[in-house]
Design an enzyme around this catalytic site. Structure first.
Site, PDB file in Angstrom:
ATOM      1  N   GLU A 139       0.832  -1.207   0.000  1.00 49.07           N
ATOM      2  CA  GLU A 139       0.000   0.000   0.000  1.00 49.07           C
ATOM      3  C   GLU A 139       0.862   1.252   0.000  1.00 49.07           C
ATOM      4  OE1 GLU A 139      -2.275   3.383   1.893  1.00 49.07           O
ATOM      5  OE2 GLU A 139      -0.393   2.433   2.470  1.00 49.07           O
ATOM      6  N   ASP A 167      -7.666   2.066   7.864  1.00 50.55           N
ATOM      7  CA  ASP A 167      -6.337   2.685   7.846  1.00 50.55           C
ATOM      8  C   ASP A 167      -6.291   3.808   8.870  1.00 50.55           C
ATOM      9  OD1 ASP A 167      -3.708   3.261   7.040  1.00 50.55           O
ATOM     10  OD2 ASP A 167      -4.190   3.076   4.911  1.00 50.55           O
ATOM     11  N   HIS A 188       3.961   7.918  10.158  1.00 49.34           N
ATOM     12  CA  HIS A 188       5.254   7.682   9.495  1.00 49.34           C
ATOM     13  C   HIS A 188       6.434   8.126  10.361  1.00 49.34           C
ATOM     14  CE1 HIS A 188       3.889   7.012   5.051  1.00 49.34           C
ATOM     15  NE2 HIS A 188       3.133   6.355   5.926  1.00 49.34           N
TER      16      HIS A 188
END
Length: 332
Positions: free
Chosen positions: A196, A219, A305
């Protein structure tokens, strides 16, 4: 009453499986779901698909197994490693972070001397694995090897800090939903997708093979509740977010309204999400063949992230409650 399965969540978040190297996390997830469904199989690209058979419409749920990483592109004479990004890697977040390779080699990300922090970019960074020469480094690491951020998963009564919450938390919600759900009229496909982070690739091929009637991605999403943060009406601890749009999808009204209806009917707190960047597996699912009405159930997450992605325990628990209702009931 549901109690958060902390040990499973820790295991998912700390299993090495960057995009393109999802074997280890696929094995962990398969062991959790194989006795909960009618069949489990891995498709040609590596997606793990758990099928719970039903006589109704095909509903595809998708959470991605992969996470971001760094791929070695060059080893210099002194044994320092240069790298390319796999997915969204921030230079400012990466400096001084620990990383780990699949073989257990550990390193730290360093930076060249800069005249200004404004000059910081990925090509100014290197990985130091403690080697004193190119030859010594090559005994541990090869060109093309991939490492990931290396940090603990920490959970208390209110929050979770972990690497790879994006999107192991989506996978976790799907696994726990399979354990909690009762009978469903839908024909359910739980897809744990690959790649992804590099372009929604796994969800694209999985959806083509399944040919679902509806799709829902699981998500993370950003929040707007930190000091001088982005202007976004999503905050930690206020419930799962029902997506309206992001850069990959305008969620289908039929699916979006069904999700809102189930949240209201079952007194589950929820938020509405308009994300002005990024995308999820639904971006690929909804464009499959002649089109698939799709939506997204998002888990609010700070510091996406990074080495310490942060979720609220209450949001995770309410995401499971809502997904249970979504799979047990039919989309009209």
């Amino acid at each position: 009453m549901y109690t958060l399965n902390k040990e499973l969540l820790k295991k998912l978040c700390t299993t090495y499986s960057p995009a393109g190297n999802e074997e280890k996390i696929r094995s962990v997830i398969e062991s959790e779901v194989k006795d909960l469904v009618d069949e489990v199989y891995t498709d040609a690209l590596g997606n793990l698909i758990a099928h719970k058979k039903g006589n109704g419409k095909k509903l595809m749920l998708s959470g991605h197994m992969d996470h971001i990483g760094l791929m070695v592109t060059y080893i210099d004479d002194k044994g320092f490693l240069r790298f390319a990004n796999i997915g969204g890697i921030s230079p400012s977040i990466s400096v001084s972070q620990r990383v780990i390779f699949e073989n257990g080699t550990i390193g730290v990300i360093g930076t060249e001397k800069l005249d200004s922090i404004k000059d910081l970019s990925l090509d100014k960074l290197f990985i130091d694995i403690g080697a004193s020469s190119k030859e010594e480094a090559e005994e541990m690491i090869s060109i093309g090897d991939v490492c990931v951020y290396y940090s603990e998963c920490l959970i208390d009564d209110k929050k979770v800090f972990a690497p790879a919450m994006d999107d192991r938390i989506g996978c976790f919600v799907m696994i726990e939903t399979l354990k909690q759900m009762k009978e469903s009229k839908n024909d359910l496909y739980f897809v744990f997708s690959v790649q992804e982070e590099v372009g929604l690739r796994g969800a694209k091929t999985a959806a083509y093979g399944i040919d679902p009637d509806f799709g829902i991605a699981l998500d993370v999403t950003a929040t707007g509740d930190t000091p001088k943060g982005i202007k976004m009406a999503v905050k930690l601890g206020a419930g799962p977010a029902i997506k309206i749009k992001d850069n990959s999808v305008l969620c289908h009204p039929k699916v979006k309204n069904f999700m809102i209806e189930q949240a209201k009917k079952n007194d589950i707190p929820y938020q509405l999400e308009v994300l002005e960047f990024g995308g999820t597996d639904s971006g690929a699912i909804h464009l499959t063949k002649s089109g698939v009405p799709s939506g997204v159930l998002s888990i609010p997450t700070r510091y996406i992230h990074s080495t310490n992605e942060m979720c609220a325990v209450s949001d995770i628990e309410n995401s499971i409650k809502l997904l249970v209702k979504l799979v047990e009931n039919e989309i009209e």
